[in-house]
Design a protein around this motif. Sequence first.
Motif, PDB file in Angstrom:
ATOM      1  N   GLY A  61      22.966 -21.542 -77.065  1.00 24.70           N
ATOM      2  CA  GLY A  61      22.590 -20.897 -78.208  1.00 24.70           C
ATOM      3  C   GLY A  61      23.278 -19.828 -78.902  1.00 24.70           C
ATOM      4  O   GLY A  61      23.409 -19.551 -79.861  1.00 24.70           O
ATOM      5  N   ALA A  62      24.025 -19.022 -77.824  1.00 26.32           N
ATOM      6  CA  ALA A  62      24.590 -17.616 -78.248  1.00 26.32           C
ATOM      7  C   ALA A  62      25.965 -18.160 -78.858  1.00 26.32           C
ATOM      8  O   ALA A  62      26.228 -17.663 -80.006  1.00 26.32           O
ATOM      9  CB  ALA A  62      25.236 -17.006 -76.965  1.00 26.32           C
ATOM     10  N   ALA A  63      26.848 -19.241 -78.638  1.00 25.18           N
ATOM     11  CA  ALA A  63      28.147 -19.368 -79.181  1.00 25.18           C
ATOM     12  C   ALA A  63      28.437 -20.934 -78.911  1.00 25.18           C
ATOM     13  O   ALA A  63      28.048 -21.367 -77.490  1.00 25.18           O
ATOM     14  CB  ALA A  63      28.994 -18.381 -78.890  1.00 25.18           C
ATOM     15  N   ASP A  64      29.262 -21.268 -79.763  1.00 28.22           N
ATOM     16  CA  ASP A  64      29.688 -22.847 -78.990  1.00 28.22           C
ATOM     17  C   ASP A  64      30.714 -22.720 -78.107  1.00 28.22           C
ATOM     18  O   ASP A  64      31.490 -22.040 -77.771  1.00 28.22           O
ATOM     19  CB  ASP A  64      30.671 -23.107 -80.461  1.00 28.22           C
ATOM     20  CG  ASP A  64      31.318 -24.704 -80.527  1.00 28.22           C
ATOM     21  OD1 ASP A  64      30.701 -25.497 -79.581  1.00 28.22           O
ATOM     22  OD2 ASP A  64      31.810 -25.075 -81.374  1.00 28.22           O
ATOM     23  N   ASN A  65      30.066 -23.847 -77.073  1.00 25.52           N
ATOM     24  CA  ASN A  65      31.032 -23.939 -75.673  1.00 25.52           C
ATOM     25  C   ASN A  65      30.836 -22.640 -74.936  1.00 25.52           C
ATOM     26  O   ASN A  65      31.675 -22.535 -74.056  1.00 25.52           O
ATOM     27  CB  ASN A  65      32.280 -24.304 -75.927  1.00 25.52           C
ATOM     28  CG  ASN A  65      32.830 -25.764 -76.385  1.00 25.52           C
ATOM     29  OD1 ASN A  65      32.057 -26.654 -75.820  1.00 25.52           O
ATOM     30  ND2 ASN A  65      33.505 -25.930 -77.540  1.00 25.52           N
ATOM     31  N   GLN A  66      29.939 -21.944 -75.031  1.00 23.26           N
ATOM     32  CA  GLN A  66      29.416 -20.858 -74.184  1.00 23.26           C
ATOM     33  C   GLN A  66      27.898 -21.180 -73.504  1.00 23.26           C
ATOM     34  O   GLN A  66      27.147 -21.385 -74.305  1.00 23.26           O
ATOM     35  CB  GLN A  66      29.314 -19.586 -74.800  1.00 23.26           C
ATOM     36  CG  GLN A  66      30.792 -19.083 -75.175  1.00 23.26           C
ATOM     37  CD  GLN A  66      30.912 -17.667 -75.966  1.00 23.26           C
ATOM     38  OE1 GLN A  66      29.763 -16.919 -75.477  1.00 23.26           O
ATOM     39  NE2 GLN A  66      31.774 -17.157 -76.524  1.00 23.26           N
ATOM     40  N   PHE A  67      27.757 -21.561 -72.184  1.00 24.03           N
ATOM     41  CA  PHE A  67      26.920 -21.998 -71.447  1.00 24.03           C
ATOM     42  C   PHE A  67      26.336 -21.112 -70.701  1.00 24.03           C
ATOM     43  O   PHE A  67      27.109 -20.635 -69.876  1.00 24.03           O
ATOM     44  CB  PHE A  67      27.198 -23.493 -70.710  1.00 24.03           C
ATOM     45  CG  PHE A  67      27.871 -24.355 -71.729  1.00 24.03           C
ATOM     46  CD1 PHE A  67      26.939 -25.486 -72.661  1.00 24.03           C
ATOM     47  CD2 PHE A  67      29.190 -24.651 -71.951  1.00 24.03           C
ATOM     48  CE1 PHE A  67      27.596 -26.103 -73.436  1.00 24.03           C
ATOM     49  CE2 PHE A  67      29.955 -25.507 -72.648  1.00 24.03           C
ATOM     50  CZ  PHE A  67      29.053 -26.264 -73.586  1.00 24.03           C
ATOM     51  N   GLU A  68      24.932 -20.835 -70.592  1.00 26.95           N
ATOM     52  CA  GLU A  68      24.307 -20.100 -69.918  1.00 26.95           C
ATOM     53  C   GLU A  68      23.096 -21.055 -68.980  1.00 26.95           C
ATOM     54  O   GLU A  68      22.184 -21.447 -69.504  1.00 26.95           O
ATOM     55  CB  GLU A  68      23.587 -18.896 -70.659  1.00 26.95           C
ATOM     56  CG  GLU A  68      22.494 -18.061 -69.856  1.00 26.95           C
ATOM     57  CD  GLU A  68      23.288 -17.357 -68.758  1.00 26.95           C
ATOM     58  OE1 GLU A  68      22.918 -17.715 -67.366  1.00 26.95           O
ATOM     59  OE2 GLU A  68      24.602 -16.549 -69.120  1.00 26.95           O
ATOM     60  N   TRP A  69      23.261 -21.030 -67.789  1.00 28.52           N
ATOM     61  CA  TRP A  69      22.800 -21.871 -66.763  1.00 28.52           C
ATOM     62  C   TRP A  69      21.929 -20.911 -65.765  1.00 28.52           C
ATOM     63  O   TRP A  69      21.100 -21.672 -64.987  1.00 28.52           O
ATOM     64  CB  TRP A  69      23.567 -22.562 -66.087  1.00 28.52           C
ATOM     65  CG  TRP A  69      24.618 -23.602 -66.817  1.00 28.52           C
ATOM     66  CD1 TRP A  69      25.887 -23.598 -67.197  1.00 28.52           C
ATOM     67  CD2 TRP A  69      24.108 -24.831 -67.692  1.00 28.52           C
ATOM     68  NE1 TRP A  69      26.365 -24.472 -67.892  1.00 28.52           N
ATOM     69  CE2 TRP A  69      25.071 -25.367 -68.227  1.00 28.52           C
ATOM     70  CE3 TRP A  69      22.673 -25.604 -67.546  1.00 28.52           C
ATOM     71  CZ2 TRP A  69      25.096 -26.727 -68.816  1.00 28.52           C
ATOM     72  CZ3 TRP A  69      22.872 -26.605 -68.567  1.00 28.52           C
ATOM     73  CH2 TRP A  69      23.822 -27.125 -69.021  1.00 28.52           C
ATOM     74  N   ASP A  70      21.529 -19.600 -66.143  1.00 30.54           N
ATOM     75  CA  ASP A  70      20.935 -18.876 -64.994  1.00 30.54           C
ATOM     76  C   ASP A  70      19.480 -19.627 -64.531  1.00 30.54           C
ATOM     77  O   ASP A  70      19.074 -19.666 -63.671  1.00 30.54           O
ATOM     78  CB  ASP A  70      21.139 -17.443 -65.227  1.00 30.54           C
ATOM     79  CG  ASP A  70      22.289 -16.919 -65.047  1.00 30.54           C
ATOM     80  OD1 ASP A  70      23.353 -17.555 -64.311  1.00 30.54           O
ATOM     81  OD2 ASP A  70      22.388 -15.738 -65.337  1.00 30.54           O
ATOM     82  N   TYR A  71      18.865 -19.663 -65.729  1.00 27.42           N
ATOM     83  CA  TYR A  71      17.517 -20.157 -65.746  1.00 27.42           C
ATOM     84  C   TYR A  71      17.339 -21.624 -64.968  1.00 27.42           C
ATOM     85  O   TYR A  71      16.481 -21.614 -64.099  1.00 27.42           O
ATOM     86  CB  TYR A  71      16.724 -20.405 -66.956  1.00 27.42           C
ATOM     87  CG  TYR A  71      15.766 -20.802 -67.010  1.00 27.42           C
ATOM     88  CD1 TYR A  71      14.445 -20.596 -66.703  1.00 27.42           C
ATOM     89  CD2 TYR A  71      15.549 -22.374 -67.288  1.00 27.42           C
ATOM     90  CE1 TYR A  71      13.260 -20.881 -66.783  1.00 27.42           C
ATOM     91  CE2 TYR A  71      14.209 -23.185 -67.364  1.00 27.42           C
ATOM     92  CZ  TYR A  71      13.086 -22.419 -67.042  1.00 27.42           C
ATOM     93  OH  TYR A  71      12.008 -23.009 -66.924  1.00 27.42           O
TER      94      TYR A  71
END
Length: 483
Positions: free
Chosen positions: A84-94
Amino acid sequence: MRKATVPLAVLGLLLAGAGTAQAAPADGPVPPGLVALGNPEFTANAMAPLKVTDWADFEADLDAVAAYGVDAISVDVWWGDVEGAADNQFEWDYYDRVFEVITAAGLDLAPILSFHQAGGNVGDDYTSLLPEWLWEKYAGRSSQGVHLDEYGLQHRSEQGNHSRESVQGWADRLVMNEYRDFTRAFEDRYGDRYAEDVVEVNVSLGPSGELRYPSYNQHDEGTGYPTRGALQAYSPLAIRDFQETTLARYGSLAEVNRAWGTDLTSRDQIAPPEDAEAFFTSRAYLETQYGRDFVDWYNGSLVDHGERVLRTVIRTLGDEFPGADIGYKVPGIHWSMTHPVHPRATEVTTGLIQTSVDVDSWATGHGYQRIVELANRFDGGPREVVVHFTALEMDDQDYAPQYSLAQTLVQWIGDYAHRAGVETKGENALAGGLYSEEGWDNIEEAFAGWGYLGLTVLRVGDVSEGVGARRYAELIATYGPQR
């Protein structure tokens, strides 16, 4: 590997009731019967919350269901949360945490690549919007000769409203790379870590993760249950596709006019129903060539969209998660089925059935042939493609205002899928049915008579204790899985 252990008393009750469960109209086939019994493909899964917030409760629920034989936990992997933050930036911590907690409880994983919005539907207690950058990225682009504005990727309804719950299938050629990138990022993150733990990858193909149009969702007025909903075929991309498909079928505008009894003078006059209400109340959707052609295109567009997204995910996953099937969800749109003015209309507005075939015939799956047989488009491929059908817990309510044949619809789908060679599993539509003995009786009937091979319950907290836990444990014991 599972071993079948069937308590004789329970099996006797099922077989005794199977005569009722298997009853079919005189023109119908012999129902499939106890397909899941002793079948190694039987699965018993439960859905995680839309978003885990109370980790202690979640872990307690996991321990409870693991103790009586649940196999795997289905988890929405929200596109809007991860990218959601930016194209092709992925946040997987959850997801690192939630997958670790599930597997630590001895349960497998059934992630859902959730290319749809969370929030705004029945039972939703969490909101995750599609990435805002998505709409901005494709504004100003062109496809099929159509210049897109800020709404270019969105469904547009007969009321002129736009839906942001999922990207319209007519925009697939533009955004398929986004689905591919997200799938690749998921595989890069978890392909090695959970190679043997992921038993199915479910793919969102529309709103609520279902293969349907957002025909009864909140962007339109007066379209909720139990109305006919609203057609969603009025975006510039949809209209252009309808025009091209129609001309390709008939060869010329003159032949279109001959078939439809019209006097169109331009291809631009080929369009969805101008008066959608009259389209249904006049029964044009059932009784005119234009109406049947429009519904065929509308349904076919949905199925083709499903194929494109599923094929992209399968190709992107490659050899990762080698034991994982691919699943897609078909909703039980069970209301307005016997409406005296516009029967089967809600199934039409959601895109689920054709009307160019006999919708009262078992031979056509009562109109569901193409939706079910989407799974067979992948025969011979690297993965089994499985249909998940909802509403297993529900009763028929064939009276005003519902005009519902929910239980009958479960039978139609199970029967046709079995005859088509499609592996079919079930879900409950609403959590309330899991607290009812009658709801569980209906689920058991689907397994006893109509060929269902697995169950995913909504949600894990609803079957961690009480009636839900007891009845789910009994179902699992009956159909044989023992760890």
